[in-house]
Scaffold this motif. Structure first.
Motif, short mmCIF file in Angstrom:
data_model
loop_
_atom_site.label_atom_id
_atom_site.label_comp_id
_atom_site.label_asym_id
_atom_site.label_seq_id
_atom_site.Cartn_x
_atom_site.Cartn_y
_atom_site.Cartn_z
N PHE A 18 0.97 -1.08 -0.07
CA PHE A 18 -0.02 0.02 0.00
C PHE A 18 0.94 1.39 -0.06
CE2 PHE A 18 -2.12 3.26 2.53
CZ PHE A 18 -3.28 3.60 1.64
N LEU A 19 1.74 1.28 0.79
CA LEU A 19 2.83 2.25 0.71
C LEU A 19 3.55 2.49 -0.39
CD1 LEU A 19 4.20 2.43 4.54
CD2 LEU A 19 2.48 3.89 3.61
N MET A 22 1.14 4.10 -2.94
CA MET A 22 0.95 5.42 -2.62
C MET A 22 1.93 6.36 -2.95
SD MET A 22 -2.17 5.69 -1.49
CE MET A 22 -2.13 7.52 -1.30
N GLN A 26 1.61 9.38 -6.12
CA GLN A 26 1.37 10.72 -5.71
C GLN A 26 2.18 11.75 -6.79
OE1 GLN A 26 3.81 11.39 -2.05
NE2 GLN A 26 5.54 10.94 -3.26
N LEU A 33 3.21 11.92 1.23
CA LEU A 33 2.29 10.99 1.96
C LEU A 33 1.52 11.86 3.04
CD1 LEU A 33 3.97 7.35 2.01
CD2 LEU A 33 1.99 8.15 0.79
N ALA A 36 -1.46 13.42 1.78
CA ALA A 36 -2.52 12.42 1.31
C ALA A 36 -3.21 12.04 2.49
CB ALA A 36 -1.86 11.48 0.45
N PHE A 37 -2.57 11.31 3.34
CA PHE A 37 -3.31 10.53 4.37
C PHE A 37 -2.87 10.95 5.63
CE2 PHE A 37 -4.01 7.81 0.50
CZ PHE A 37 -5.41 7.53 0.74
N GLY A 41 -0.39 6.20 7.26
CA GLY A 41 0.23 4.97 6.94
C GLY A 41 1.48 4.52 7.49
#
Length: 77
Positions: A18-19, A22, A26, A33, A36-37, A41
């Protein structure tokens, strides 16, 4: 204990994928990151890594218990 180890291992693997995804999706000039979240994460990744380390260490100690040191007698000195 074995189930917990494999559960954490699989969750950590999914989190790594997942990372990676991401980072790849981007924008080049974006805030990374964290924008974004809000960095969630990375915190989950760290918690999973620490938990997996603790479980793996306890499994290792159960498999290979530490040897007790033998006392040295005063007669051999």
């Amino acid at each position: 204990m074995n189930f917990l180890f494999w559960l954490l291992f699989v969750l950590l693997f999914i989190m790594c994928v997942f990372l990676i995804l991401m980072v790849l999706i981007q924008k080049g000039r974006g805030g990374g990151l964290s924008s974004a979240f809000s960095g969630g994460g990375g915190g989950i990744f760290m918690l999973l890594a620490i938990g997996l380390n603790l479980v793996a260490n306890s499994r290792e100690h159960q498999k290979y218990p530490a040897k007790q040191p033998t006392p040295v007698s005063s007669a051999s000195q």
